[in-house]
Design an enzyme around this catalytic site. Sequence first.
Site, PDB file in Angstrom:
ATOM      1  N   LYS A 136     -11.379   1.799  12.961  1.00 54.43           N
ATOM      2  CA  LYS A 136     -10.207   2.269  13.570  1.00 54.43           C
ATOM      3  C   LYS A 136     -10.286   2.710  14.993  1.00 54.43           C
ATOM      4  CE  LYS A 136      -7.342   2.407  10.257  1.00 54.43           C
ATOM      5  NZ  LYS A 136      -6.257   1.391  10.463  1.00 54.43           N
ATOM      6  N   GLY A 165       0.890  -0.994  -0.042  1.00 50.56           N
ATOM      7  CA  GLY A 165      -0.031  -0.094  -0.040  1.00 50.56           C
ATOM      8  C   GLY A 165       0.780   1.080  -0.079  1.00 50.56           C
ATOM      9  N   GLN A 166       0.000   2.365   0.024  1.00 49.62           N
ATOM     10  CA  GLN A 166       0.710   3.634   0.240  1.00 49.62           C
ATOM     11  C   GLN A 166       1.865   3.883   1.229  1.00 49.62           C
ATOM     12  OE1 GLN A 166      -1.598   7.184   1.046  1.00 49.62           O
ATOM     13  NE2 GLN A 166      -0.525   8.475  -0.147  1.00 49.62           N
ATOM     14  N   TYR A 184     -15.268   2.718   8.390  1.00 49.90           N
ATOM     15  CA  TYR A 184     -13.679   2.735   8.231  1.00 49.90           C
ATOM     16  C   TYR A 184     -13.391   3.492   9.829  1.00 49.90           C
ATOM     17  CZ  TYR A 184      -8.973   4.598   7.168  1.00 49.90           C
ATOM     18  OH  TYR A 184      -7.578   5.038   7.304  1.00 49.90           O
TER      19      TYR A 184
HETATM   20  C1  AKB Z   1      -8.640   7.931   3.904  1.00 50.17           C
HETATM   21  O1  AKB Z   1      -9.030   8.785   3.156  1.00 50.17           O
HETATM   22  O2  AKB Z   1      -9.286   6.930   4.187  1.00 50.17           O
HETATM   23  C2  AKB Z   1      -7.398   7.909   4.693  1.00 50.17           C
HETATM   24  C3  AKB Z   1      -7.386   8.263   6.075  1.00 50.17           C
HETATM   25  C4  AKB Z   1      -7.481   9.756   6.479  1.00 50.17           C
HETATM   26  O3  AKB Z   1      -7.266   7.480   6.878  1.00 50.17           O
HETATM   27  N1  AKB Z   1      -6.283   8.421   4.067  1.00 50.17           N
END
Ligand code: AKB
Length: 311
Positions: free
Chosen positions: A146, A11-12, A142
């Site tokens: 997290k 990944g990045q 997401y």
């Molecule tokens: C995203 O845009 O999902 C990521 C992040 C801010 O975690 N770059």
Amino acid sequence: MDKVLVIGACGQVGTELVENLQYIHGSSQVVASDIKTPINEVFSNSEFVHLNVLDKAQIKEVFQTHKPTIVYHLAALLSATAEENPKFGWELNMDGTFNIFDACIEHGVKRIFWPSSIAVFGPTTPRVNTPQSTILEPNTIYGITKLTGERYCEYYFNRYNLDVRSIRYPGLIGWKSFPGGGTTDYAVDIFHQALKNGQYDCFLNEQTTLPMMHMEDAVRATLEITDAPSNLIKVRSSYNIAGVSFNPEQLTQEIKKHIPQFKISYHPDHRQKIANSWPESIDDQIARADWGWQEKYNLEKLVVNILDNLR
Ligand code: AKB
């Protein structure tokens, strides 16, 4: 000598992290792994293993064979991709993390790095200078993964003595690797399009201010927190770190100083809603005080560096 395993290495962040780790520890001490086939040539310098973080048997085999002492667990779906498939977002981001944390305990790993994100914040969080400890009510899958991951980091540290370290990444901007599936991806894309076509169609509106960071700063933060003496790491969930905050219009004005004919248009899509739920800027006093975090790049330097390198 430490043996370092990077999971989700293609990944990045992983691509640039692996290159730095090869330099620090020696290429033979670094094992990169991913479910994807590597394309970047950095991966030909170290051993590369195929690893699906949802496959416990495969994880066991990799840990038994390579006996890592330090693990960077980066495999995850980012905000926009996870929103398209929330169930899989949860599965990969959470079950994958539990599997790796458990393997680290079972195999006596010394230290593990796990990335959190500014996505742990939500629409009810104070948006400017967002404090380390504040309201955490994310409304994206997401962000939910997290936040749950952060609670698990602290729990595993207190309950099993697993030495997990974590930072809340802002949007990351580098020239060596591409992001995939994030809401902040525009800030990488814009440079490629500015140089290639002299124009960019932005999926966020011009006023969307978000916390961002040059990849060099992000990789350095990742290495510094992972290598810091354990007693300095007082936040066992995840640290706020800040680089620079800007919106697409401010970035455009800075790019125009180098490419005067550059033009931007705006067509906000589903990612605008995600961006609207995130902070504008981050208060990172605690990371600065605890383990000496300090960014190097402001907006001006960042733009010069990315354009120079892409050219
Ligand atoms: C995203 O845009 O999902 C990521 C992040 C801010 O975690 N770059």
